[in-house]
Enzyme design. Structure first.
Site, PDB file in Angstrom:
ATOM      1  N   SER A   1       0.792  -1.225   0.000  1.00 31.70           N
ATOM      2  CA  SER A   1       0.000   0.000   0.000  1.00 31.70           C
ATOM      3  C   SER A   1       0.831   1.285   0.000  1.00 31.70           C
ATOM      4  O   SER A   1       0.313   2.341  -0.310  1.00 31.70           O
ATOM      5  CB  SER A   1      -0.939  -0.001   1.199  1.00 31.70           C
TER       6      SER A   1
ATOM      7  N   HIS B   1      -5.471  -4.474  -1.424  1.00 30.01           N
ATOM      8  CA  HIS B   1      -5.385  -3.400  -2.419  1.00 30.01           C
ATOM      9  C   HIS B   1      -5.441  -3.897  -3.858  1.00 30.01           C
ATOM     10  O   HIS B   1      -5.296  -3.100  -4.786  1.00 30.01           O
ATOM     11  CB  HIS B   1      -4.120  -2.561  -2.183  1.00 30.01           C
TER      12      HIS B   1
ATOM     13  N   LYS C   1     -12.053  -1.243   0.908  1.00 30.69           N
ATOM     14  CA  LYS C   1     -11.307  -0.421  -0.042  1.00 30.69           C
ATOM     15  C   LYS C   1     -12.100  -0.305  -1.347  1.00 30.69           C
ATOM     16  O   LYS C   1     -13.123   0.369  -1.363  1.00 30.69           O
ATOM     17  CB  LYS C   1      -9.899  -0.976  -0.192  1.00 30.69           C
TER      18      LYS C   1
HETATM   19  C1  LIG Z   1      -2.613  -4.914   2.984  1.00 35.31           C
HETATM   20  C2  LIG Z   1      -3.742  -4.705   3.943  1.00 35.31           C
HETATM   21  N1  LIG Z   1      -4.239  -5.753   4.606  1.00 35.31           N
HETATM   22  C3  LIG Z   1      -5.259  -5.625   5.483  1.00 35.31           C
HETATM   23  C4  LIG Z   1      -5.841  -4.394   5.714  1.00 35.31           C
HETATM   24  C5  LIG Z   1      -6.949  -4.325   6.717  1.00 35.31           C
HETATM   25  O1  LIG Z   1      -8.187  -4.380   6.102  1.00 35.31           O
HETATM   26  P1  LIG Z   1      -9.487  -3.896   6.864  1.00 35.31           P
HETATM   27  O2  LIG Z   1      -9.619  -2.440   6.634  1.00 35.31           O
HETATM   28  O3  LIG Z   1     -10.593  -4.673   6.233  1.00 35.31           O
HETATM   29  O4  LIG Z   1      -9.314  -4.236   8.311  1.00 35.31           O
HETATM   30  C6  LIG Z   1      -5.341  -3.260   5.045  1.00 35.31           C
HETATM   31  C7  LIG Z   1      -5.850  -1.900   5.237  1.00 35.31           C
HETATM   32  O5  LIG Z   1      -6.527  -1.482   6.058  1.00 35.31           O
HETATM   33  C8  LIG Z   1      -4.273  -3.424   4.148  1.00 35.31           C
HETATM   34  O6  LIG Z   1      -3.750  -2.364   3.490  1.00 35.31           O
END
Ligand SMILES: Cc1ncc(COP(=O)(O)O)c(C=O)c1O
Lengths: 396, 373
Positions: A184, A212, A243
């Site tokens: 990210s 992502h 997202k």
């Molecule tokens: C690579 C990655 N994994 C997991 C998450 C967590 O996802 P969630 O917002 O559904 O908790 C995020 C961002 O928040 C992320 O960028």
């Protein structure tokens, strides 16, 4: 003895963060997260949300949420294993599985809860995990909850991963490789094809966190595994609705065995209340939209290509990104901060990412493209970048 | 406002240009051979880079008269208090006295311009009381307290003001100069001090996760090694010098050394501060032995700096595959390659041929890291 002040440390810790300029200064959205949002009272072009496809404002998805409140109420009443398992949850999981072209899926409270709840159940004593050094914090927390050995390999370096696999192979029972699909910060894509191949060769489970990549990469936004055509070699695909899909909630997709095992073992799934009907129905509708309206993903990529090309022709360095995450490299932190402030004055919302989040000389503004931006919006944003870039000396 | 004690060793680096491999005890000879000072230019370079940063205004300077600091600060236009007066030509004794004066004034940090010899003199007085940071200007710079360049020291100082640095242990190494001039290369570990550390890495900050602290990482490494010892009660563990392994040695109770090589078996200390002969005797009695090492100093040496007791004979007896390397993630990030200098070219080659070693960087946590000869 002086009386203990049990919470005095909180303020002290907070003040330390403030002094080091490491505290979060929260901006407030007054209204929806949209291509043009009201942030702290100003109308701005939104360049830092994860709402890639602008689905959070899609009429069908909003309607589905409203209707579910009428038919199923505001909350689910329980955790899934006891009395909070609604037909909506079951339907959503079938829809996720169908969309991902996998046997089954399991819906978690969030992507974070998926990583933190499932990873520690996949490996334990006598096993080994192989994890990219820049993996997301929720993976790191999941890894920390296990007794498995951790091999940390260099970012996106399949050769390094293989060295670790080779070394570990005979000594451990189960092997698990975990990587983000898209990282990210830089928007770079993991070599998921090579990871899948190594997984096959060494008999390792492969777990890809595609937070992502969902809705962005692959056939119709089916994610990074689809992008590389290796779906059947990825044993766990983790995704999120927070997202590109515009709602909230995490999931894992894979085999029936995976689902059956995960739902009996993941503590974050077993012990946390299930999603309310509105959220669950909105997630179903988001999948409907992805399956029937291919133009959102197409628009995202059109915008991304145009925006990156124009930034580069203005003279900006956009790093190694291969996705709509577009860093605008600034060098020093002070330049990134000033550029972000100037942009905000000019009506563009994009936050600086500086040391210690990235290396000292790699300060940047991280922008994220959005399918809902019109060509006029993009030109306005690019124009602001040009003026702000000149004002802070980044452009001649 | 942060209070900085600033000290220049005006003769640091003098020996190098005229083939003296160091200046400790031979400054006069160096000048006679036509050496010109290097330290003032390095000091000026660092201060110039610093003065250009807004954080410079938030530092107060305590220094020594004339060439030991005052001149450089004047040239950079930075206000200061002279807290120690020297009479050139200066000696180690001036460095030590200046440090006592700094400590008396409660400085937060000592910044010096010099080499390993200067670092050693400073560490002998300040120990772990205040962190020290060196602007590299000596002939030898093995110790882990030096910035890469004068400008990087300026950047570290700016971060220090902003509260962005951490204080970590650093080894103070120096060549035994008498031996060196006789043609023998013996680098000793003389002390550990504190230094500032800039976590230049990527994505550790608030967005991603809080990196574990140096202390936590050391505890994790110790935990792991103790578990290993527990599972192999007949294996002899030889533990090398340095702060990381000291954490393990402390778990055995009293008696473990910071600077020496100690031996343990089944989680108890069996001998401390061993020399080569004593190690060989222990190896006679123990068919299975492991050697645990951590990179020492600035250049990432796991062998050949500060642990000469681990001779080629010892290493061959133990066997390369029984060498375990440990380092905290932060230390590893600042160590581009692991290096060895065993004194035996064939052995060095065997290490280099491995190309990569597995480094234990936490509890059951490994990282692949390159190694060269
Ligand atoms: C690579 C990655 N994994 C997991 C998450 C967590 O996802 P969630 O917002 O559904 O908790 C995020 C961002 O928040 C992320 O960028």
């Amino acid at each position: 003895m002086e009386k203990r002040r049990p919470t005095a440390w909180m303020r002290e810790e907070y003040e330390k963060l403030v002094a080091a300029d490491l505290d979060w200064k929260l901006r407030v959205l007054q209204g929806p997260s949209a291509p043009r949002s009201i942030v702290d009272g100003r109308s701005v072009i939104m360049l830092c949300s994860n709402n890639y496809l602008n689905l959070s404002n899609h009429a069908r998805i909003k309607d589905a949420a409203k209707r579910a409140v009428d038919t199923h109420g505001a909350g689910s009443g329980s955790v899934r294993p006891i009395a909070g398992n609604m037909n909506l949850h079951e339907e959503l999981e079938r829809r996720i599985a169908r969309f991902k072209r996998r046997e089954a899926a399991l819906f978690y409270v969030s992507g974070f809860a998926g990583n933190a709840g499932l990873i520690p159940q996949l490996v334990g004593e006598g096993d080994a995990i192989f994890t990219d050094e820049l993996n997301h914090g929720s993976i790191i927390d999941g890894v920390r909850l296990t007794k498995a050995f951790r091999f940390i390999y260099r970012h996106n370096d399949a050769a390094d991963l293989e060295r670790a696999l080779k070394e570990a192979d005979p000594k451990f029972t189960k092997l698990l490789i975990v990587s983000d699909g898209v990282f990210s910060m830089d928007g770079d894509i993991a070599p998921v094809d090579q990871i899948a191949k190594l997984g096959e060769e060494y008999g390792a489970m492969v777990f890809i966190d595609d937070a992502h990549g969902e809705g962005v990469l692959g056939d119709g936004g089916r994610g990074v595994a689809s992008h590389f055509h290796v779906e059947e070699k990825i044993h766990v695909e983790l995704g999120t609705f927070s997202k590109a899909l515009g709602v909230v909630g995490g999931y894992v997709a894979g085999s029936n065995d995976l689902r059956n095992y995960a739902l009996n073992k993941s503590r974050t799934w077993l012990l946390s209340g299930s999603h309310p009907p509105a959220v669950t129905a909105a997630c179903i509708a988001a999948i409907d939209v992805l399956e029937t309206e291919p133009w959102h993903v197409e628009r995202l990529w059109e915008n991304t290509r145009y925006y990156k090309k124009e930034l580069v022709s203005l003279g900006f360095d956009v790093g190694n990104s291969a996705t709509p995450i577009t860093p605008v490299m600034c060098g020093e932190a002070s330049v990134a901060k000033r550029l972000s402030e100037r942009l905000f004055d000019l009506g563009v919302f994009a936050l600086p990412i500086v040391f210690p989040m990235v290396a000292r000389d790699k300060a940047r503004i991280r922008t994220i493209m959005n399918a809902g931006l019109s060509r006029e919006d993009l030109d306005e944003a690019l124009n602001a970048f040009e003026r702000a870039g000149k004002a802070v000396g980044l452009l001649k | 406002m942060a209070r900085i004690g600033f000290l220049v060793n005006p003769v640091a680096g003098l020996g190098g240009r005229v083939g003296l491999k160091g200046t400790d005890g031979v400054a006069d000879e160096a000048v006679r051979r036509g050496a010109t000072p290097v330290a003032p230019a390095k000091a000026a370079e660092m201060l110039r880079a610093l003065a250009a940063k807004p954080q410079a205004r938030l530092l107060t300077w305590l220094t020594c008269s004339g060439p030991m600091g005052e001149d450089a600060l004047n040239a950079a236009g930075l206000g200061h208090d002279v807290v120690y007066r020297c009479q050139p030509p200066t000696t180690e004794e001036d460095t030590r006295k200046a440090c006592r004066a700094f400590l008396g004034r409660g400085v937060d940090l000592i910044v010096f311009v010099g080499g390993d010899g200067t670092a050693r003199d400073i560490a002998s007085i300040v120990g772990s009381v205040v962190p020290i940071v060196g602007v590299p200007s000596g002939v030898k710079m093995h110790s882990a307290v030096f910035g890469l360049h004068p400008e990087s020291v300026a950047a570290i100082l700016a971060d220090f003001v902003g509260g962005h640095t951490a204080t970590v242990d650093a080894e103070i190494l120096d060549l035994d100069e008498d031996k060196y001039r006789e043609g023998e290369w013996v680098v000793r570990l003389y002390a550990t001090a504190k230094t500032l550390h800039e976590p230049t890495l990527i994505q550790t900050g608030k967005l991603m996760f809080e990196a574990a602290t140096e202390e936590d990482a050391r505890d994790g490494i110790a935990e792991y090694l103790l578990e290993e010892m527990d599972q192999a009660p007949d294996t002899l563990y030889l533990l090398g010098p340095g702060g990381t392994l000291h954490r393990v040695k402390q778990r055995f109770g009293a008696g473990g050394t910071l600077l020496g090589i100690d031996a343990a078996k089944g989680k108890t200390l069996v001998a401390a501060d061993l020399d080569e002969a004593a190690i060989l005797r222990l190896l006679d009695a123990h068919p299975v032995a492991k050697l645990v090492l951590s990179p020492i100093g600035a250049q990432g040496f796991i062998l050949g700096r500060g642990n000469l007791e681990l001779s080629p004979a010892v290493l061959r007896r133990i066997g390369l595959r029984n060498v375990v390397v440990v380092a905290t993630p932060d230390k590893l990030r600042h160590t581009p390659d692991l290096r060895v200098d065993t004194g035996d070219l064939e052995l060095d080659r065997e290490f280099a041929q491995k190309e990569y070693l597995f480094v234990v960087q936490g509890y059951r946590e490994m990282k692949v890291h390159p190694i060269r000869g």
